[in-house]
Design a protein around this motif. Structure first.
Motif, PDB file in Angstrom:
ATOM      1  N   ALA A 112       0.818  -1.210   0.000  1.00 22.51           N
ATOM      2  CA  ALA A 112       0.000   0.000   0.000  1.00 22.51           C
ATOM      3  C   ALA A 112       0.855   1.264   0.000  1.00 22.51           C
ATOM      4  O   ALA A 112       1.845   1.370   0.719  1.00 22.51           O
ATOM      5  CB  ALA A 112      -0.933   0.009   1.198  1.00 22.51           C
ATOM      6  N   THR A 113       0.429   2.203  -0.832  1.00 20.63           N
ATOM      7  CA  THR A 113       1.037   3.528  -0.879  1.00 20.63           C
ATOM      8  C   THR A 113      -0.052   4.556  -0.605  1.00 20.63           C
ATOM      9  O   THR A 113      -1.240   4.286  -0.765  1.00 20.63           O
ATOM     10  CB  THR A 113       1.651   3.827  -2.261  1.00 20.63           C
ATOM     11  N   PHE A 114       0.386   5.741  -0.201  1.00 22.78           N
ATOM     12  CA  PHE A 114      -0.510   6.873  -0.003  1.00 22.78           C
ATOM     13  C   PHE A 114       0.009   7.993  -0.889  1.00 22.78           C
ATOM     14  O   PHE A 114       1.159   8.436  -0.736  1.00 22.78           O
ATOM     15  CB  PHE A 114      -0.511   7.304   1.468  1.00 22.78           C
ATOM     16  N   ASP A 115      -0.795   8.426  -1.841  1.00 22.90           N
ATOM     17  CA  ASP A 115      -0.361   9.438  -2.806  1.00 22.90           C
ATOM     18  C   ASP A 115       0.992   9.053  -3.413  1.00 22.90           C
ATOM     19  O   ASP A 115       1.899   9.877  -3.552  1.00 22.90           O
ATOM     20  CB  ASP A 115      -0.303  10.824  -2.166  1.00 22.90           C
ATOM     21  N   GLU A 116       1.110   7.769  -3.745  1.00 21.82           N
ATOM     22  CA  GLU A 116       2.293   7.183  -4.371  1.00 21.82           C
ATOM     23  C   GLU A 116       3.514   7.137  -3.457  1.00 21.82           C
ATOM     24  O   GLU A 116       4.623   6.881  -3.909  1.00 21.82           O
ATOM     25  CB  GLU A 116       2.625   7.877  -5.697  1.00 21.82           C
ATOM     26  N   ARG A 117       3.329   7.373  -2.170  1.00 25.39           N
ATOM     27  CA  ARG A 117       4.428   7.314  -1.198  1.00 25.39           C
ATOM     28  C   ARG A 117       4.318   6.025  -0.403  1.00 25.39           C
ATOM     29  O   ARG A 117       3.224   5.667   0.036  1.00 25.39           O
ATOM     30  CB  ARG A 117       4.386   8.512  -0.250  1.00 25.39           C
ATOM     31  N   PRO A 118       5.447   5.352  -0.133  1.00 24.64           N
ATOM     32  CA  PRO A 118       5.414   4.130   0.667  1.00 24.64           C
ATOM     33  C   PRO A 118       5.362   4.450   2.160  1.00 24.64           C
ATOM     34  O   PRO A 118       5.220   5.617   2.553  1.00 24.64           O
ATOM     35  CB  PRO A 118       6.742   3.462   0.300  1.00 24.64           C
ATOM     36  N   ALA A 119       5.515   3.430   2.981  1.00 25.05           N
ATOM     37  CA  ALA A 119       5.511   3.598   4.432  1.00 25.05           C
ATOM     38  C   ALA A 119       6.451   4.718   4.846  1.00 25.05           C
ATOM     39  O   ALA A 119       7.564   4.836   4.332  1.00 25.05           O
ATOM     40  CB  ALA A 119       5.941   2.292   5.106  1.00 25.05           C
TER      41      ALA A 119
END
Length: 154
Positions: A112-119
């Motif tokens: 899972a990414t958030f706005d294409e950002r990883p953890a």
């Protein structure tokens, strides 16, 4: 994990970033000092997982997103509000950040990414806007909003 213990974790972190501009420098600093794999990241992630399981985090649902404001802005949190969302392969409602936004991205399933950002951490500067998007799995995202300011687009 109690709500009070969670408050102490967030208060400790917010004390470290108090007064700093919400910019790329802060983004880098947070990821270097509190990023994925660090004890502070793992502690916050576990606290969020436990809070969701206990029902005091993400206690609302709308449009396929579980969410909730945990704490309103207060001096002990350096005037940040604290929200946590639980999202899986979905884009949330478009909004802007008058004073910026600090996000902690905690993948739970898949890559899972958030706005294409990883953890890790993602810092949006004042005046920025986006459709918060989780892709490739499920993630919890903790939001710190200066003075609790967020403006949803109609």
């Amino acid at each position: 994990m109690s709500k009070e213990s969670f408050h102490q974790l967030v208060a400790s972190l917010s004390a470290e970033i108090a007064g700093r501009p919400l910019d790329q420098e802060l983004d880098g600093w947070l990821n270097a000092h509190h990023g994925a794999g660090t004890p502070s990241f793992e502690g916050l992630k576990q606290a969020c997982i436990e809070g969701v399981a206990q029902g005091w985090l993400c206690d609302r649902e709308g449009g396929g997103i579980r969410y909730g404001r945990v704490f309103k802005p207060e001096d002990a949190l350096q005037r940040f509000s604290v929200d946590v969302v639980d999202m899986q392969d979905i884009a949330g409602p478009h909004h802007s950040h008058p004073h910026g936004e600090i996000d902690l991205i905690m993948p739970l399933e898949g890559d899972a990414t958030f706005d294409e950002r990883p953890a890790g951490w993602c810092v949006y500067p004042p005046g920025s806007a986006h459709c918060p998007t989780v892709a490739s799995g499920r993630a919890l995202v903790l939001y710190l909003l200066p003075e609790g300011q967020i403006q949803f687009t109609r």
